[in-house]
Design a protein around this motif. Sequence first.
Motif, PDB file in Angstrom:
ATOM      1  N   ARG A 182       0.839  -1.187   0.000  1.00 24.00           N
ATOM      2  CA  ARG A 182       0.000   0.000   0.000  1.00 24.00           C
ATOM      3  C   ARG A 182       0.882   1.248   0.000  1.00 24.00           C
ATOM      4  O   ARG A 182       2.078   1.204   0.339  1.00 24.00           O
ATOM      5  CB  ARG A 182      -0.896  -0.002   1.241  1.00 24.00           C
ATOM      6  N   SER A 183       0.284   2.382  -0.322  1.00 25.02           N
ATOM      7  CA  SER A 183       0.999   3.670  -0.300  1.00 25.02           C
ATOM      8  C   SER A 183       0.777   4.345   1.049  1.00 25.02           C
ATOM      9  O   SER A 183      -0.116   3.969   1.819  1.00 25.02           O
ATOM     10  CB  SER A 183       0.475   4.561  -1.433  1.00 25.02           C
ATOM     11  N   PHE A 184       1.582   5.330   1.318  1.00 24.14           N
ATOM     12  CA  PHE A 184       1.477   6.046   2.576  1.00 24.14           C
ATOM     13  C   PHE A 184       0.257   6.972   2.554  1.00 24.14           C
ATOM     14  O   PHE A 184      -0.153   7.462   1.493  1.00 24.14           O
ATOM     15  CB  PHE A 184       2.749   6.857   2.826  1.00 24.14           C
ATOM     16  N   TYR A 185      -0.309   7.195   3.748  1.00 27.64           N
ATOM     17  CA  TYR A 185      -1.466   8.075   3.850  1.00 27.64           C
ATOM     18  C   TYR A 185      -1.407   8.776   5.200  1.00 27.64           C
ATOM     19  O   TYR A 185      -0.701   8.371   6.125  1.00 27.64           O
ATOM     20  CB  TYR A 185      -2.781   7.291   3.712  1.00 27.64           C
ATOM     21  N   ASP A 186      -2.187   9.830   5.290  1.00 21.52           N
ATOM     22  CA  ASP A 186      -2.252  10.633   6.510  1.00 21.52           C
ATOM     23  C   ASP A 186      -3.359  10.087   7.403  1.00 21.52           C
ATOM     24  O   ASP A 186      -4.534  10.045   7.007  1.00 21.52           O
ATOM     25  CB  ASP A 186      -2.524  12.097   6.168  1.00 21.52           C
ATOM     26  N   ILE A 187      -2.986   9.626   8.597  1.00 16.17           N
ATOM     27  CA  ILE A 187      -3.986   9.035   9.491  1.00 16.17           C
ATOM     28  C   ILE A 187      -4.926  10.085  10.065  1.00 16.17           C
ATOM     29  O   ILE A 187      -6.001   9.749  10.576  1.00 16.17           O
ATOM     30  CB  ILE A 187      -3.302   8.261  10.633  1.00 16.17           C
ATOM     31  N   TRP A 188      -4.552  11.359  10.003  1.00 22.20           N
ATOM     32  CA  TRP A 188      -5.399  12.420  10.543  1.00 22.20           C
ATOM     33  C   TRP A 188      -6.328  13.015   9.481  1.00 22.20           C
ATOM     34  O   TRP A 188      -7.156  13.854   9.817  1.00 22.20           O
ATOM     35  CB  TRP A 188      -4.546  13.522  11.151  1.00 22.20           C
ATOM     36  N   ALA A 189      -6.160  12.623   8.241  1.00 23.54           N
ATOM     37  CA  ALA A 189      -7.012  13.152   7.186  1.00 23.54           C
ATOM     38  C   ALA A 189      -8.397  12.514   7.246  1.00 23.54           C
ATOM     39  O   ALA A 189      -8.598  11.439   7.826  1.00 23.54           O
ATOM     40  CB  ALA A 189      -6.372  12.906   5.818  1.00 23.54           C
ATOM     41  N   ASP A 191     -10.101  11.344   4.679  1.00 22.48           N
ATOM     42  CA  ASP A 191     -10.261  10.275   3.704  1.00 22.48           C
ATOM     43  C   ASP A 191      -9.231   9.160   3.878  1.00 22.48           C
ATOM     44  O   ASP A 191      -8.845   8.495   2.905  1.00 22.48           O
ATOM     45  CB  ASP A 191     -10.156  10.842   2.280  1.00 22.48           C
ATOM     46  N   ASN A 192      -8.744   8.925   5.117  1.00 22.64           N
ATOM     47  CA  ASN A 192      -7.771   7.862   5.306  1.00 22.64           C
ATOM     48  C   ASN A 192      -8.476   6.508   5.270  1.00 22.64           C
ATOM     49  O   ASN A 192      -9.664   6.400   5.588  1.00 22.64           O
ATOM     50  CB  ASN A 192      -7.013   8.058   6.626  1.00 22.64           C
ATOM     51  N   PRO A 193      -7.776   5.440   4.869  1.00 20.44           N
ATOM     52  CA  PRO A 193      -8.438   4.118   4.717  1.00 20.44           C
ATOM     53  C   PRO A 193      -8.996   3.560   6.014  1.00 20.44           C
ATOM     54  O   PRO A 193      -9.929   2.739   5.979  1.00 20.44           O
ATOM     55  CB  PRO A 193      -7.312   3.236   4.164  1.00 20.44           C
ATOM     56  N   LEU A 194      -8.461   3.963   7.172  1.00 19.90           N
ATOM     57  CA  LEU A 194      -8.941   3.417   8.439  1.00 19.90           C
ATOM     58  C   LEU A 194     -10.337   3.901   8.790  1.00 19.90           C
ATOM     59  O   LEU A 194     -11.067   3.237   9.539  1.00 19.90           O
ATOM     60  CB  LEU A 194      -7.962   3.776   9.565  1.00 19.90           C
ATOM     61  N   GLU A 195     -10.727   5.069   8.255  1.00 23.42           N
ATOM     62  CA  GLU A 195     -12.033   5.633   8.577  1.00 23.42           C
ATOM     63  C   GLU A 195     -13.091   5.305   7.536  1.00 23.42           C
ATOM     64  O   GLU A 195     -14.251   5.690   7.702  1.00 23.42           O
ATOM     65  CB  GLU A 195     -11.909   7.164   8.707  1.00 23.42           C
ATOM     66  N   ARG A 196     -12.732   4.618   6.460  1.00 26.73           N
ATOM     67  CA  ARG A 196     -13.711   4.337   5.419  1.00 26.73           C
ATOM     68  C   ARG A 196     -14.790   3.374   5.906  1.00 26.73           C
ATOM     69  O   ARG A 196     -15.960   3.476   5.506  1.00 26.73           O
ATOM     70  CB  ARG A 196     -13.003   3.748   4.202  1.00 26.73           C
ATOM     71  N   ALA A 197     -14.416   2.445   6.769  1.00 25.61           N
ATOM     72  CA  ALA A 197     -15.410   1.481   7.258  1.00 25.61           C
ATOM     73  C   ALA A 197     -16.416   2.118   8.204  1.00 25.61           C
ATOM     74  O   ALA A 197     -17.491   1.550   8.442  1.00 25.61           O
ATOM     75  CB  ALA A 197     -14.709   0.317   7.956  1.00 25.61           C
ATOM     76  N   LEU A 198     -16.105   3.291   8.743  1.00 27.85           N
ATOM     77  CA  LEU A 198     -16.995   3.954   9.700  1.00 27.85           C
ATOM     78  C   LEU A 198     -17.856   5.017   9.062  1.00 27.85           C
ATOM     79  O   LEU A 198     -18.666   5.638   9.754  1.00 27.85           O
ATOM     80  CB  LEU A 198     -16.169   4.584  10.823  1.00 27.85           C
ATOM     81  N   VAL A 199     -17.689   5.241   7.775  1.00 38.40           N
ATOM     82  CA  VAL A 199     -18.451   6.296   7.102  1.00 38.40           C
ATOM     83  C   VAL A 199     -19.897   5.853   6.969  1.00 38.40           C
ATOM     84  O   VAL A 199     -20.183   4.717   6.557  1.00 38.40           O
ATOM     85  CB  VAL A 199     -17.832   6.604   5.721  1.00 38.40           C
ATOM     86  N   GLY A 200     -20.843   6.737   7.318  1.00 39.96           N
ATOM     87  CA  GLY A 200     -22.268   6.456   7.182  1.00 39.96           C
ATOM     88  C   GLY A 200     -22.897   5.795   8.387  1.00 39.96           C
ATOM     89  O   GLY A 200     -24.121   5.585   8.381  1.00 39.96           O
TER      90      GLY A 200
END
Length: 471
Positions: A182-189, A191-200
């Motif tokens: 995977r590529s690097f991402y900002d955990i505080w943003a 649209d980070n992948p860790l928060e996608r499962a909690l959207v909605g």
Amino acid sequence: MAAVAESLSFLGLTPSARDPATAVRRRNRGPRNRKKGWKRWAGPEARLGREIGDFLEDVTLQQRVAGGLIAEQPDAGLFFVDTGNAEKGRKRKNKIREKPLHIDLVLQPDSKVPPPKDILSHQIPNGKKERRRRQFWERLAQRGVLPRAERRLQTRLQNAAAPPRGPPREKAPEKGRVDPGRSFYDIWADDNPLERALVGQDSWFLQQTQKQRVKRPPRLQQKPSQLPAVEVIAPGGSYNPTFEDHQALLLKAHEVEVMKKRAEDKVERQLRFPTAAEAPTAETVFREQCEGLLEESEGEEEEEEEQKEEAVGGAQPSDPPRPPLRPGKKTEQQRRKEKEARAQELRRRQEKAWRCRQQQLFRLRSLGRQLRRWEQELLRRRRAREAKRREMEGRPRRLGRIKYEDPALEVQLSDELAESLRTLKPEGSVLHDRFKSLQKRSLIEPRERAKFKRKYRLKYVEKRAFREVTL
């Protein structure tokens, strides 16, 4: 003969060591009036035991120091031949080189008197409670009962040491390690992948399941005090200050001392014993006891006289009281007059109100001036409230039963000012300054050291060994 030869070949290492076979019997001078001196230190058996003990102690000392009895050692092991002073000169030079520096000698304590023991530093808060708790768990441990944390630790160790019963279970992959490429991402943003499962999903459900943090209230973002963490001291307290700045600091310190002196004088004045001139006399004590009694007696006499006059006046004949007039039925003329009076009063009030409205047209300027003055007064009050609020924010809050007290000013007199940085003496303590800063910024409450009060008073006992000493 052999025993005599062995005793003659023994050499004592200490002057008091003697061969028990040739030891001179000494006179027993122990106290005989005590119970311990009846049989313990009397008799030939006790004397022989003491002599044998001294002999064995000296033999042990010789074996520890010389590796054996001195009488059995060869001459080369006891003596040596001095061939010159070369070694002595070398040792003397080495001693000169090993002499410590003067700064190290200055830092060493030169007093032979030990410092006094600080009792407060050895006292532990809740010491008795912690000791009783520790003794309680020790008694339970003797019976095989251990605390919960200790039981869990032992269970974990036993499970780790025990062989696995079945095939090893596959460990679930950790979040974020499923895709190694995977590529690097900002955990505080957002649209980070860790928060996608909690959207909605519902925010309340996420907070209760601890998958989303509770929203931090905005009041927690504000500091309890707007004061800076590190305050800059007055210009007069710096190194090599100007004359005016130093005098201003001295004046401030003088005012603080004057306030302290006034408070002390006030307490002394309130608690001091009266002088001979101010001491109460018998006359002043009698006057104070009779204070208010004469006025009360005069008032009582006047009341008695009034009561007598009323009694005398009531005895004299007077005119019979007139019966109250009953309101009869009004005539038609009375009703008409009252109606006309009410109508005339109403017309008068209406005319007066109309005249007032007409007059207000000519008072527009004065009313405008009154409104402007009222607005200025409201603005002044608002600014005063804001200034008072800012001043209260700068002050430490009352967080406990103890009020905050400003630390003492760190000031040096004119003759104590250093001429260079080498001779500058440090003032105050960094630890104390940080502690006071935390209290002033309302981060911790003002506190004082806990005072340990003894439950029972100390009992002094004179030991028997000390009581037996007589001079």
